[in-house]
Design a protein around this motif. Sequence first.
Motif, mmCIF file in Angstrom:
data_model
loop_
_atom_site.group_PDB
_atom_site.id
_atom_site.type_symbol
_atom_site.label_atom_id
_atom_site.label_comp_id
_atom_site.label_asym_id
_atom_site.label_seq_id
_atom_site.Cartn_x
_atom_site.Cartn_y
_atom_site.Cartn_z
ATOM 1 N N GLU A 220 6.751 -3.247 6.283
ATOM 2 C CA GLU A 220 5.525 -2.846 6.646
ATOM 3 C C GLU A 220 4.279 -3.360 5.897
ATOM 4 O O GLU A 220 3.029 -2.971 6.347
ATOM 5 C CB GLU A 220 5.444 -1.208 6.531
ATOM 6 C CG GLU A 220 6.628 -0.347 7.416
ATOM 7 C CD GLU A 220 6.536 1.058 7.266
ATOM 8 O OE1 GLU A 220 5.708 1.306 6.567
ATOM 9 O OE2 GLU A 220 7.469 1.531 7.703
ATOM 10 N N THR B 283 14.289 7.613 -0.482
ATOM 11 C CA THR B 283 14.510 8.691 0.764
ATOM 12 C C THR B 283 15.975 8.588 1.437
ATOM 13 O O THR B 283 16.365 9.248 2.169
ATOM 14 C CB THR B 283 13.461 8.271 1.986
ATOM 15 O OG1 THR B 283 13.465 6.972 2.284
ATOM 16 C CG2 THR B 283 11.944 8.609 1.295
ATOM 17 N N GLU C 18 4.917 5.419 -3.088
ATOM 18 C CA GLU C 18 4.038 6.593 -3.325
ATOM 19 C C GLU C 18 2.541 6.194 -4.049
ATOM 20 O O GLU C 18 1.624 6.510 -3.648
ATOM 21 C CB GLU C 18 4.619 7.475 -4.175
ATOM 22 C CG GLU C 18 5.864 8.372 -3.402
ATOM 23 C CD GLU C 18 6.397 9.490 -4.116
ATOM 24 O OE1 GLU C 18 6.781 10.715 -3.462
ATOM 25 O OE2 GLU C 18 6.309 9.436 -5.484
ATOM 26 N N LYS C 19 2.721 5.140 -5.003
ATOM 27 C CA LYS C 19 1.538 4.708 -5.877
ATOM 28 C C LYS C 19 1.561 3.550 -6.271
ATOM 29 O O LYS C 19 2.737 2.876 -6.710
ATOM 30 C CB LYS C 19 1.390 5.570 -6.880
ATOM 31 C CG LYS C 19 -0.099 5.473 -7.656
ATOM 32 C CD LYS C 19 0.041 6.576 -9.021
ATOM 33 C CE LYS C 19 -1.379 6.154 -9.889
ATOM 34 N NZ LYS C 19 -1.415 7.212 -10.947
ATOM 35 N N VAL D 56 9.950 5.057 -0.078
ATOM 36 C CA VAL D 56 8.265 5.043 0.364
ATOM 37 C C VAL D 56 7.461 4.677 -0.944
ATOM 38 O O VAL D 56 7.891 5.529 -2.056
ATOM 39 C CB VAL D 56 8.317 6.414 0.956
ATOM 40 C CG1 VAL D 56 6.586 6.346 1.406
ATOM 41 C CG2 VAL D 56 9.043 6.719 2.290
ATOM 42 N N GLN E 207 0.769 -1.301 -0.067
ATOM 43 C CA GLN E 207 0.025 -0.014 -0.054
ATOM 44 C C GLN E 207 0.916 1.203 -0.071
ATOM 45 O O GLN E 207 2.039 1.213 0.389
ATOM 46 C CB GLN E 207 -0.989 0.011 1.259
ATOM 47 C CG GLN E 207 -1.911 -1.226 1.369
ATOM 48 C CD GLN E 207 -3.024 -1.011 2.423
ATOM 49 O OE1 GLN E 207 -2.733 0.017 3.197
ATOM 50 N NE2 GLN E 207 -3.499 -2.048 2.709
ATOM 51 N N SER E 208 0.231 2.333 -0.345
ATOM 52 C CA SER E 208 1.002 3.401 -0.357
ATOM 53 C C SER E 208 1.312 4.019 0.973
ATOM 54 O O SER E 208 0.741 3.712 1.912
ATOM 55 C CB SER E 208 -0.206 4.582 -1.242
ATOM 56 O OG SER E 208 -0.173 4.355 -2.350
ATOM 57 N N GLY E 209 2.547 4.533 1.045
ATOM 58 C CA GLY E 209 3.086 4.884 2.247
ATOM 59 C C GLY E 209 3.731 3.952 2.927
ATOM 60 O O GLY E 209 4.602 4.347 4.111
ATOM 61 N N GLU E 210 3.917 2.892 2.477
ATOM 62 C CA GLU E 210 4.801 1.785 3.136
ATOM 63 C C GLU E 210 6.129 1.889 2.618
ATOM 64 O O GLU E 210 6.578 2.364 1.587
ATOM 65 C CB GLU E 210 4.318 0.423 2.802
ATOM 66 C CG GLU E 210 2.780 0.091 3.691
ATOM 67 C CD GLU E 210 2.182 -1.468 3.165
ATOM 68 O OE1 GLU E 210 1.289 -1.616 3.949
ATOM 69 O OE2 GLU E 210 2.495 -1.876 2.300
ATOM 70 N N SER E 211 7.155 1.509 3.680
ATOM 71 C CA SER E 211 8.475 1.569 3.333
ATOM 72 C C SER E 211 9.021 0.431 2.299
ATOM 73 O O SER E 211 8.213 -0.544 2.357
ATOM 74 C CB SER E 211 9.283 1.678 4.625
ATOM 75 O OG SER E 211 9.382 0.336 5.390
#
Length: 643
Positions: free
Chosen positions: A435, A416, A404-405, A402, A387-391
């Motif tokens: 994650e 990052t 993003e999409k 990270v 999912q978006s936001g996972e490392s």
Amino acid sequence: MSAEQGDSDYLSGHQEYQQVFEELVVVRDRLVAEVVCSQPLLDQIHVQHRESARNLLYYLALRRRDLRPLQIRLAALGLSSLGRAESHVMATIDAVLEMLQRLLDKTTDVTDSGESSIDFNTGERLLAAHAESLLGPAAPGRGVRIMVTMPSEAADDYELIYHLLQQDMECMRINCAHDDVEAWSRMIAHLRRAEHALGKRCRVVMDLGGPKLRTGPLEPGAAVVKVRPRRDEYGRVIAPARIWLYPAEQPAASPAPADACLPVEAAWLKRLEVGDKIRLIDARHSRRSLRVVDCLDQGCWLEANKTTYLVPGTTLRLRSHKGKKLRATEIVAVSPRENCLLLHPGDQLIVTRDQTPGRPEVRDSAGQVLTPARIGCSIPSVFNDVQSGESIWFDDGKIGGVVEKVASDQVQVRITQTRLQGAKLRADKGINLPESQLRLPALTQQDLEDLSFVAQHADVVELSFANRASDIEQLQSELQRLDGRQPAIVLKIETRLGFENLPDMLLTAMRSPCCGVMIARGDLAVECGFERMAEVQEEILWICEAAHVPVIWATQVLETLAKEGMPSRAEITDAAMGHRAECVMLNKGPHVLHAVKTLDDILRRMQAHQTKKRSMLRELRLATHSSGKQDQDGHQSNDVNGS
């Protein structure tokens, strides 16, 4: 002190004992109640592990609350603070309660309910017995075993295995991600021969490959080879670059190390003689001259005193040392360079769901990114669980980003973390998604095929990427289906999910007669964060000690020593921590024999000072060296010989 003050202190102390007693009774009752509810689970545990599983459940119940305030109060009263309760939880609590009961003159014994038969000695004895059952006896004078991973060369190197066994290697590990059945068979045959010669025994441990989440291929780099001579600090040539020319029609490997191996026309090559010079214009349009230094049946050796860039089609013009000009030829081919993606913080990376070769980013003349870097993934289905936001991490944590999409055909990643100067991402490098709740099966189709050989020849099978109790159940089911000898099971903990599910996986593994845990610290550090690694490995050690399950301390132990022949200070300290486990694993390397000897020495020394979390108060040599040391008559002593 007045009588009233004395009575007041007595009442205050008595009240403190009573409060601590009541609090500890509540803790004990809660542990008993929780384990009673788990009886159906305990009924599934193998009889050899049932009491150990009960102790594990006590420990898990004990650690579900913050015990630090109670520990401080117990220590202030001069009682055990429960800090060494892992292998005998109920016995530790009952010993403290019994002492409090005596101090309070209580006649009713709250501990007389027979919840556990594991006392202080039994807990340590069970762990020792399980370790010997899994890993075999340890070398005399050393309680921790040494496991060594076999290099591919071991299949044809009996002497290596003989000397490792001679140095007291107790476990030989074969990584099924490399080599094949024939090579594994030869390694095991060498071990059996060495065992017979030395009169020793050694466990065979085979590690199933598991699902390998890695980067996909990259487009080839430029077809250019750079050769350059070695120079000293003043820029003077101390060793020319060596180039091996061979006939394109009959390729021949260079008989010695070469800076470049290049195919040319066979008829032209046969005209070369020692002393001839070959002139060319290289890829940078620089004029260069090469000298023929040796001619063999398979090819010729040339030397270059200047840096030269060679590409396919480079024209080689021969000038004979006898003054004759001969016809020219061209370099037929040059192997493309291995490509890579150079990534910096802020860069975008596209991870595709197919195996189309990736490529670096493309920029315009102003430096603006036209198309971001792209690379594939070996198991595209994992992105169904992302999912978006996972490392996301690449190459053992060297590059972080990270998500993003997530799209149907690709995943967009924002980089990052890298080194300050950027980091190179190549093909076939590991990908970690700590994650994400990945639904990868622990056993691949290749693992299932390998398992028939493993079950027949191995004493221990290691399950890579063990994440859930169902993974262990699948392995147990497959081993039963094979209906042969049943090797012991070791769970490799190398993901955050595996770490979080360790208690459930342990209770499932304990349905088998023999099991263990490996702390695979490489991937685990990436998954959990390097800053948490010390904490994570401690927790695994505690949980496994509570279950009386032996632990293998693995990944990068004395790695610099094994590979380069000289250890770093940090890895010597790290190796010393390995004595907390029942086995320490070394990886392959040209100096692995030296690494085994060094590790053996470290473990023997540490054994006299520490066992698990308990410091051993052997006579301390440093204390006998003190200038304040006195003899029996109270006089100063200058003895510095130590003990």
